[in-house]
Design a protein around this motif. Structure first.
Motif, PDB file in Angstrom:
ATOM      1  N   LYS A  20     -45.389  -4.631   3.965  1.00  0.00           N
ATOM      2  CA  LYS A  20     -45.078  -4.058   5.274  1.00  0.00           C
ATOM      3  C   LYS A  20     -46.123  -3.067   5.767  1.00  0.00           C
ATOM      4  O   LYS A  20     -45.879  -2.343   6.735  1.00  0.00           O
ATOM      5  N   LEU A  73     -37.401  -1.482   9.223  1.00  0.00           N
ATOM      6  CA  LEU A  73     -36.812  -1.808   7.928  1.00  0.00           C
ATOM      7  C   LEU A  73     -36.133  -3.172   7.928  1.00  0.00           C
ATOM      8  O   LEU A  73     -36.031  -3.835   6.896  1.00  0.00           O
ATOM      9  N   ARG A  74     -35.665  -3.594   9.094  1.00  0.00           N
ATOM     10  CA  ARG A  74     -35.021  -4.909   9.189  1.00  0.00           C
ATOM     11  C   ARG A  74     -36.041  -6.041   9.187  1.00  0.00           C
ATOM     12  O   ARG A  74     -35.704  -7.180   8.839  1.00  0.00           O
ATOM     13  N   ARG A  76     -38.949  -8.481   8.047  1.00  0.00           N
ATOM     14  CA  ARG A  76     -39.316  -9.007   6.736  1.00  0.00           C
ATOM     15  C   ARG A  76     -40.826  -9.034   6.516  1.00  0.00           C
ATOM     16  O   ARG A  76     -41.287  -9.447   5.462  1.00  0.00           O
ATOM     17  N   THR A 141     -40.351  -4.178  -0.850  1.00  0.00           N
ATOM     18  CA  THR A 141     -38.901  -4.045  -0.907  1.00  0.00           C
ATOM     19  C   THR A 141     -38.493  -2.890   0.007  1.00  0.00           C
ATOM     20  O   THR A 141     -39.309  -2.011   0.330  1.00  0.00           O
ATOM     21  N   ARG A 142     -37.224  -2.879   0.408  1.00  0.00           N
ATOM     22  CA  ARG A 142     -36.756  -1.800   1.283  1.00  0.00           C
ATOM     23  C   ARG A 142     -36.785  -0.458   0.565  1.00  0.00           C
ATOM     24  O   ARG A 142     -37.009   0.577   1.188  1.00  0.00           O
ATOM     25  N   GLU A 145     -40.258   0.768   0.690  1.00  0.00           N
ATOM     26  CA  GLU A 145     -40.582   1.165   2.056  1.00  0.00           C
ATOM     27  C   GLU A 145     -39.918   2.473   2.420  1.00  0.00           C
ATOM     28  O   GLU A 145     -40.484   3.288   3.157  1.00  0.00           O
TER      29      GLU A 145
END
Length: 272
Positions: A20, A73-74, A76, A141-142, A145
């Motif tokens: 990301k 965050l949503r 991908r 991964t969240r 992040e």
């Protein structure tokens, strides 16, 4: 012994597609510095020029950040427009964190610098203990992040306090402060590319230092001449630096689209 003809693992491709964070290039640093400057001038514009006050500005900026992070965050994958919007807004919020401590609660700049420095160290420690890496190239991964954006927010707040401490608290002035931070960043760059210093460490050191550099440049351009600035105004300076950021995002988007096409072609080749 027979040659291994099994299908190569796809994990590296997936990790690259899901990372990301953008590739670290010279344009990345240019847009980053512009974002930090807008964080300084934007907060001053909302607070002072529009008369929203520190509390009102903080509330609006926090809501914008929450909305931007929800979208980020949503997602991908890395979307340049979303990512850099969050960077700009989080720069404003980081500035306001520092301003609330110093101007709202009367905390000395040296103390606020220490507070945010400790906070950033705690965030990095928690990130490393959880993930065993602080690399921005594996933000896949969240949870990673979440650590990443927490570190970014604290880095902006730390940079704001440190920049103001040098320029105003110590009395160094805006231009000399900008020169000091630019010089230290240059030393970090030499350490990284000339002496092969640790890439992760030098990235984060440079990332923190670009914040006070941007803050010092923002104050130099916007503050009245009687206070050592050029008096250009927060609105004009914010617009100019936002234009650079928008141009950078356009370039980043074009680069990302080419990367997406290459990724699709690679997956199609593996599937065939």
């Amino acid at each position: 012994m027979h040659a291994d003809t099994s299908t190569p693992p796809r994990r590296p491709v997936v990790a690259t597609m899901l990372n990301k964070v953008p590739e670290i290039t010279l344009l990345f640093w240019l847009v980053k510095v512009c974002s930090t400057t807008v964080g300084e001038t934007g907060a001053d514009f909302l607070n002072g020029t529009l008369g929203l006050g520190l509390t009102g500005t903080t509330a609006i900026a926090a809501l914008l950040l929450a909305a931007g992070l929800a979208v980020q965050l949503r997602s991908r994958r890395y979307v340049p427009a979303v990512y850099w919007t969050v960077v700009v807004v989080i720069s404003v919020v980081g500035t306001l964190f520092s301003d609330n401590l110093v101007d709202g609660w009367g905390v000395p700049l040296a103390v606020s610098t220490a507070i945010f420095g400790i906070g950033l160290a705690v965030a990095f420690t928690a990130w490393y203990l959880s993930e065993r890496t602080l690399s921005i190239h594996t933000v896949v991964t969240r949870r990673r992040e979440a650590f990443y954006w927490t570190a970014i927010l604290l880095a902006f707040a730390l940079g704001t306090s440190a920049g103001d401490w040098f320029a105003e608290g110590i009395g160094l002035g805006y231009l000399p402060s900008a020169a000091v931070f630019a010089g230290v960043i240059a030393v970090v760059a030499v350490a990284r590319f000339g002496f092969k210093a640790n890439a992760v460490l030098t990235f984060w050191v440079a990332y923190v230092l670009t914040r006070p550099l941007g803050a010092s440049l923002g104050d130099l351009l916007t503050q009245p001449t009687k206070d050592g600035g050029l008096g250009l105004g927060t609105g004009l300076v914010s617009d100019l630096f936002l234009a650079v950021i928008v141009g950078g995002v356009i370039v980043f988007t074009a680069v990302q689209r080419r990367a997406d096409r290459r990724g699709r072609a690679a997956r199609a080749s593996v599937a065939a």
